[in-house]
Design an enzyme around this catalytic site. Sequence first.
Site, PDB file in Angstrom:
ATOM      1  N   GLY A   1       2.614  -4.149  -5.382  1.00 55.93           N
ATOM      2  CA  GLY A   1       1.339  -4.793  -5.682  1.00 55.93           C
ATOM      3  C   GLY A   1       0.830  -4.415  -7.062  1.00 55.93           C
ATOM      4  N   ASP A   2      -0.211  -5.129  -7.509  1.00 58.94           N
ATOM      5  CA  ASP A   2      -0.875  -4.863  -8.796  1.00 58.94           C
ATOM      6  C   ASP A   2       0.053  -5.012  -9.992  1.00 58.94           C
ATOM      7  OD1 ASP A   2      -3.166  -4.242  -7.314  1.00 58.94           O
ATOM      8  OD2 ASP A   2      -2.567  -2.148  -7.132  1.00 58.94           O
TER       9      ASP A   2
ATOM     10  N   LYS B   1      -0.141 -10.227 -10.994  1.00 60.93           N
ATOM     11  CA  LYS B   1       0.007 -11.582 -10.447  1.00 60.93           C
ATOM     12  C   LYS B   1      -1.144 -12.489 -10.880  1.00 60.93           C
ATOM     13  CE  LYS B   1       0.113  -9.753  -6.337  1.00 60.93           C
ATOM     14  NZ  LYS B   1       0.242  -8.312  -6.644  1.00 60.93           N
TER      15      LYS B   1
ATOM     16  N   LYS C   1      -3.130 -12.423 -13.501  1.00 58.00           N
ATOM     17  CA  LYS C   1      -3.041 -12.868 -14.896  1.00 58.00           C
ATOM     18  C   LYS C   1      -2.031 -14.017 -15.036  1.00 58.00           C
ATOM     19  CE  LYS C   1      -1.071 -12.249 -19.276  1.00 58.00           C
ATOM     20  NZ  LYS C   1      -0.990 -11.671 -20.605  1.00 58.00           N
TER      21      LYS C   1
ATOM     22  N   ASN D   1      -7.823  -7.586   0.752  1.00 56.63           N
ATOM     23  CA  ASN D   1      -7.175  -6.354   0.295  1.00 56.63           C
ATOM     24  C   ASN D   1      -6.607  -6.560  -1.113  1.00 56.63           C
ATOM     25  OD1 ASN D   1      -5.323  -8.184   1.361  1.00 56.63           O
ATOM     26  ND2 ASN D   1      -3.998  -6.652   2.296  1.00 56.63           N
TER      27      ASN D   1
ATOM     28  N   GLY E   1      -6.520  -7.623  -5.058  1.00 53.43           N
ATOM     29  CA  GLY E   1      -7.451  -7.564  -6.182  1.00 53.43           C
ATOM     30  C   GLY E   1      -6.712  -8.088  -7.387  1.00 53.43           C
ATOM     31  N   HIS E   2      -7.023  -9.312  -7.809  1.00 52.87           N
ATOM     32  CA  HIS E   2      -6.296  -9.952  -8.898  1.00 52.87           C
ATOM     33  C   HIS E   2      -7.235 -10.085 -10.098  1.00 52.87           C
ATOM     34  CE1 HIS E   2      -3.345 -11.879  -5.782  1.00 52.87           C
ATOM     35  NE2 HIS E   2      -3.360 -10.570  -5.762  1.00 52.87           N
TER      36      HIS E   2
ATOM     37  N   GLN F   1      -0.243  -8.673  -2.735  1.00 55.56           N
ATOM     38  CA  GLN F   1       0.556  -7.457  -2.524  1.00 55.56           C
ATOM     39  C   GLN F   1       1.928  -7.594  -3.189  1.00 55.56           C
ATOM     40  OE1 GLN F   1      -1.123  -8.754   0.703  1.00 55.56           O
ATOM     41  NE2 GLN F   1      -2.786  -7.749  -0.342  1.00 55.56           N
TER      42      GLN F   1
ATOM     43  N   THR G   1       1.581  -3.326   4.195  1.00 56.13           N
ATOM     44  CA  THR G   1       0.454  -4.123   4.678  1.00 56.13           C
ATOM     45  C   THR G   1       0.918  -4.869   5.929  1.00 56.13           C
ATOM     46  OG1 THR G   1      -1.342  -5.600   4.009  1.00 56.13           O
ATOM     47  CG2 THR G   1       0.881  -6.181   3.230  1.00 56.13           C
TER      48      THR G   1
ATOM     49  N   THR H   1     -10.462  -0.902  -4.389  1.00 52.88           N
ATOM     50  CA  THR H   1     -11.054   0.345  -3.888  1.00 52.88           C
ATOM     51  C   THR H   1     -11.374   1.340  -5.005  1.00 52.88           C
ATOM     52  OG1 THR H   1      -8.840   1.230  -3.568  1.00 52.88           O
ATOM     53  CG2 THR H   1      -9.847   0.179  -1.659  1.00 52.88           C
TER      54      THR H   1
ATOM     55  N   ARG I   1      -9.374   3.289  -6.287  1.00 54.68           N
ATOM     56  CA  ARG I   1      -8.527   4.490  -6.161  1.00 54.68           C
ATOM     57  C   ARG I   1      -7.551   4.582  -7.334  1.00 54.68           C
ATOM     58  NH1 ARG I   1      -5.782   3.779  -0.439  1.00 54.68           N
ATOM     59  NH2 ARG I   1      -5.939   1.603  -1.067  1.00 54.68           N
TER      60      ARG I   1
ATOM     61  N   THR J   1       1.993  -9.068 -22.558  1.00 55.85           N
ATOM     62  CA  THR J   1       1.796  -7.959 -23.495  1.00 55.85           C
ATOM     63  C   THR J   1       0.352  -7.450 -23.579  1.00 55.85           C
ATOM     64  OG1 THR J   1       1.537  -9.533 -25.302  1.00 55.85           O
ATOM     65  CG2 THR J   1       3.770  -8.675 -24.919  1.00 55.85           C
TER      66      THR J   1
HETATM   67  P1  GDP Z   1      -2.390  -8.112  -9.328  1.00 52.99           P
HETATM   68  O1  GDP Z   1      -2.960  -7.520  -8.101  1.00 52.99           O
HETATM   69  O2  GDP Z   1      -0.910  -8.235  -9.278  1.00 52.99           O
HETATM   70  O3  GDP Z   1      -3.047  -9.405  -9.729  1.00 52.99           O
HETATM   71  O4  GDP Z   1      -2.703  -7.071 -10.497  1.00 52.99           O
HETATM   72  P2  GDP Z   1      -4.098  -6.324 -10.780  1.00 52.99           P
HETATM   73  O5  GDP Z   1      -5.025  -7.293 -11.424  1.00 52.99           O
HETATM   74  O6  GDP Z   1      -4.564  -5.594  -9.573  1.00 52.99           O
HETATM   75  O7  GDP Z   1      -3.621  -5.188 -11.789  1.00 52.99           O
HETATM   76  C1  GDP Z   1      -3.013  -5.503 -12.988  1.00 52.99           C
HETATM   77  C2  GDP Z   1      -3.872  -4.931 -14.135  1.00 52.99           C
HETATM   78  O8  GDP Z   1      -3.139  -4.975 -15.333  1.00 52.99           O
HETATM   79  C3  GDP Z   1      -5.135  -5.730 -14.404  1.00 52.99           C
HETATM   80  O9  GDP Z   1      -6.134  -4.871 -14.845  1.00 52.99           O
HETATM   81  C4  GDP Z   1      -4.712  -6.698 -15.499  1.00 52.99           C
HETATM   82  O10 GDP Z   1      -5.800  -7.120 -16.318  1.00 52.99           O
HETATM   83  C5  GDP Z   1      -3.775  -5.822 -16.289  1.00 52.99           C
HETATM   84  N1  GDP Z   1      -2.670  -6.516 -16.961  1.00 52.99           N
HETATM   85  C6  GDP Z   1      -1.971  -7.610 -16.568  1.00 52.99           C
HETATM   86  N2  GDP Z   1      -0.965  -7.872 -17.440  1.00 52.99           N
HETATM   87  C7  GDP Z   1      -1.055  -6.925 -18.398  1.00 52.99           C
HETATM   88  C8  GDP Z   1      -0.269  -6.612 -19.573  1.00 52.99           C
HETATM   89  O11 GDP Z   1       0.704  -7.272 -19.886  1.00 52.99           O
HETATM   90  N3  GDP Z   1      -0.645  -5.521 -20.302  1.00 52.99           N
HETATM   91  C9  GDP Z   1      -1.710  -4.744 -19.957  1.00 52.99           C
HETATM   92  N4  GDP Z   1      -2.007  -3.709 -20.717  1.00 52.99           N
HETATM   93  N5  GDP Z   1      -2.464  -4.986 -18.868  1.00 52.99           N
HETATM   94  C10 GDP Z   1      -2.120  -6.068 -18.107  1.00 52.99           C
HETATM   95  P1  IMO Z   2      -2.663  -6.973  -4.779  1.00 53.77           P
HETATM   96  O1  IMO Z   2      -2.618  -8.396  -4.292  1.00 53.77           O
HETATM   97  C1  IMO Z   2      -1.677  -2.771  -4.090  1.00 53.77           C
HETATM   98  C2  IMO Z   2      -1.756  -1.379   0.057  1.00 53.77           C
HETATM   99  C3  IMO Z   2      -2.828  -0.377   0.434  1.00 53.77           C
HETATM  100  C4  IMO Z   2      -2.084   0.402   1.501  1.00 53.77           C
HETATM  101  C5  IMO Z   2      -1.279  -0.673   2.223  1.00 53.77           C
HETATM  102  C6  IMO Z   2      -1.938  -1.204   3.496  1.00 53.77           C
HETATM  103  O2  IMO Z   2      -3.836  -6.651  -5.626  1.00 53.77           O
HETATM  104  O3  IMO Z   2      -1.373  -6.601  -5.408  1.00 53.77           O
HETATM  105  P2  IMO Z   2      -3.975  -2.860   3.936  1.00 53.77           P
HETATM  106  O4  IMO Z   2      -5.430  -2.728   3.572  1.00 53.77           O
HETATM  107  O5  IMO Z   2      -3.330  -4.072   3.362  1.00 53.77           O
HETATM  108  O6  IMO Z   2      -3.715  -2.705   5.409  1.00 53.77           O
HETATM  109  O7  IMO Z   2      -3.294  -1.556   3.245  1.00 53.77           O
HETATM  110  O8  IMO Z   2      -1.144  -1.737   1.287  1.00 53.77           O
HETATM  111  N1  IMO Z   2      -2.273  -2.631  -0.556  1.00 53.77           N
HETATM  112  C7  IMO Z   2      -2.155  -2.918  -1.863  1.00 53.77           C
HETATM  113  N2  IMO Z   2      -1.672  -2.180  -2.884  1.00 53.77           N
HETATM  114  N3  IMO Z   2      -2.110  -4.039  -4.303  1.00 53.77           N
HETATM  115  C8  IMO Z   2      -2.572  -4.801  -3.292  1.00 53.77           C
HETATM  116  O9  IMO Z   2      -2.873  -6.099  -3.439  1.00 53.77           O
HETATM  117  C9  IMO Z   2      -2.655  -4.225  -1.996  1.00 53.77           C
HETATM  118  N4  IMO Z   2      -3.072  -4.671  -0.798  1.00 53.77           N
HETATM  119  C10 IMO Z   2      -2.815  -3.692   0.073  1.00 53.77           C
HETATM  120  O10 IMO Z   2      -3.187   0.423  -0.671  1.00 53.77           O
HETATM  121  O11 IMO Z   2      -1.156   1.276   0.915  1.00 53.77           O
HETATM  122 MG    MG Z   3      -4.230  -5.964  -7.506  1.00 55.70          MG
END
Ligand code: GDP
Ligand code: IMO
Ligand code: MG
Length: 429
Positions: free
Chosen positions: A12-13, A16, A18, A38, A40-41, A223, A238, A300, A302, A413
């Site tokens: 996750g994170d 996606k 962006k 759960n 966070g995009h 995720q 998850t 969260t 975290r 980037t």
């Molecule tokens: P997602 O859950 O997959 O949508 O990702 P999140 O938004 O939770 O976490 C990705 C983080 O990285 C966010 O704060 C984005 O703004 C940031 N991000 C995305 N692409 C890039 C990148 O290429 N470079 C940097 N420095 N940050 C990025």
């Molecule tokens: P995005 O879409 C990162 C993780 C939680 C925990 C496990 C189970 O932003 O990538 P849950 O609340 O789903 O039962 O928690 O999954 N988790 C994520 N980790 N990015 C996420 O979503 C997540 N959604 C759940 O931290 O380990």
């Molecule tokens: Mg996220």
Amino acid sequence: MANVTVIGAQWGDEGKGKIVDWLASRADAVVRFQGGHNAGHTLVIDGKTYKLSLLPSGIVSGTLSVIGNGVVLDPWALRDEVAKVEGQGVSITDDNLAIADNCPLILPLHRDLDGLRETAAGKGKIGTTGRGIGPAYEDKVGRRAIRVCDLAHLDTLEPQLDRLCAHHDALRAGFGQPPVDRAALLEELREIAPFVLRFAQPVWKRLKKVRRAGAKILFEGAQGVLLDVDHGTYPFVTSSNTVSGTAASGSGLGPNSTGFVLGIVKAYTTRVGSGPFPTELEDDIGQRLGERGHEFGTVTGRKRRVGWFDAVLVRQSCAISGVTGIALTKIDVLDGLEKVAICTGYRLRGKVYDYLPSHAADQAECEPIYEEMPGWSESTAGARSYADLPANAIKYIQRIQELIECPVALVSTSPERDDTILMRDPFVD
Ligand code: GDP
Ligand code: IMO
Ligand code: MG
């Protein structure tokens, strides 16, 4: 291939949100098909940041945004999010947001149970987001869920509500908690129902129409594959299937609708919550990557755990999810490192593995085998063409491509929408 399915290929994170936002202006619909709030995009457009949890990332560019049946929907969280995003100047109407009427609801009793279990588990906790995701999916599969369409039939809901509450009362009693207040819950549902029903419809029908017209659908996974309930690091996962195949079942389209599967991959690795993480760095480099990458959970807050790129895991994710090409994000976070390392295999009790074994104890004992490469001192931040990348960054990307056995289609980037390098167009390929 007119459609594109975006999934996370790590924990996750990966970025996606962006990438979905960047692709959304060329799509006719963006569809969430699993997970809930759960997720966070994060989207950054001309310096303005949007954080989305339930709303598909197409909403900001005005693209039709669909919440499919595979999602678990907390109606109160949705209302708060809609208000927040509208406050940022985005218009959300029943023209650009559609919600599957067969979507199961997350209720306050699900959040309660998630919290009670995590507290009781102590050190053995999963580290969930506390949003009630797992308990809501359990009730869906247990055929006890209250769904969006039930909100139009509240006068006859009592027997269903009773069945659901009886199940939860027994579980709550085990934690020394009082039974669910049925009357209060019904009242809360009555109050929120009109807000949700405004967007509710059989979305499979809407998507069928969109598809017939030859439009492009962009599926937005939440995720990542390593958090998939079947294929992930079970039980530290998850409660939904996060793999590409879910795009079809979670939206009501056939398996031939997923199109180009774009795996989103961070140039290093992060994880939030408990569970095995072979390449985790608990040293200064990990600290530095976490700070430069702002690795704090969107939902969260975290601190995310950070580690080197794990080619074994990404190769496995790409295979399991049928990834056509990847988007490699956050390469800029590695700028300035003298050396970078990639995990190419694991050592476990004297044997070398080229995949992650299924058992949690084995996963926890896997020791990474690293290949080191020289880093780069130049900046990649904000680069918009492949030719602008330093030679060593290109070598790193090429080595990743070889090891994961999957081509790189995009490189990101910076967090900004347009700081993206396109090498292979997923909508055309
Ligand atoms: P997602 O859950 O997959 O949508 O990702 P999140 O938004 O939770 O976490 C990705 C983080 O990285 C966010 O704060 C984005 O703004 C940031 N991000 C995305 N692409 C890039 C990148 O290429 N470079 C940097 N420095 N940050 C990025
Ligand atoms: P995005 O879409 C990162 C993780 C939680 C925990 C496990 C189970 O932003 O990538 P849950 O609340 O789903 O039962 O928690 O999954 N988790 C994520 N980790 N990015 C996420 O979503 C997540 N959604 C759940 O931290 O380990
Ligand atoms: Mg996220």
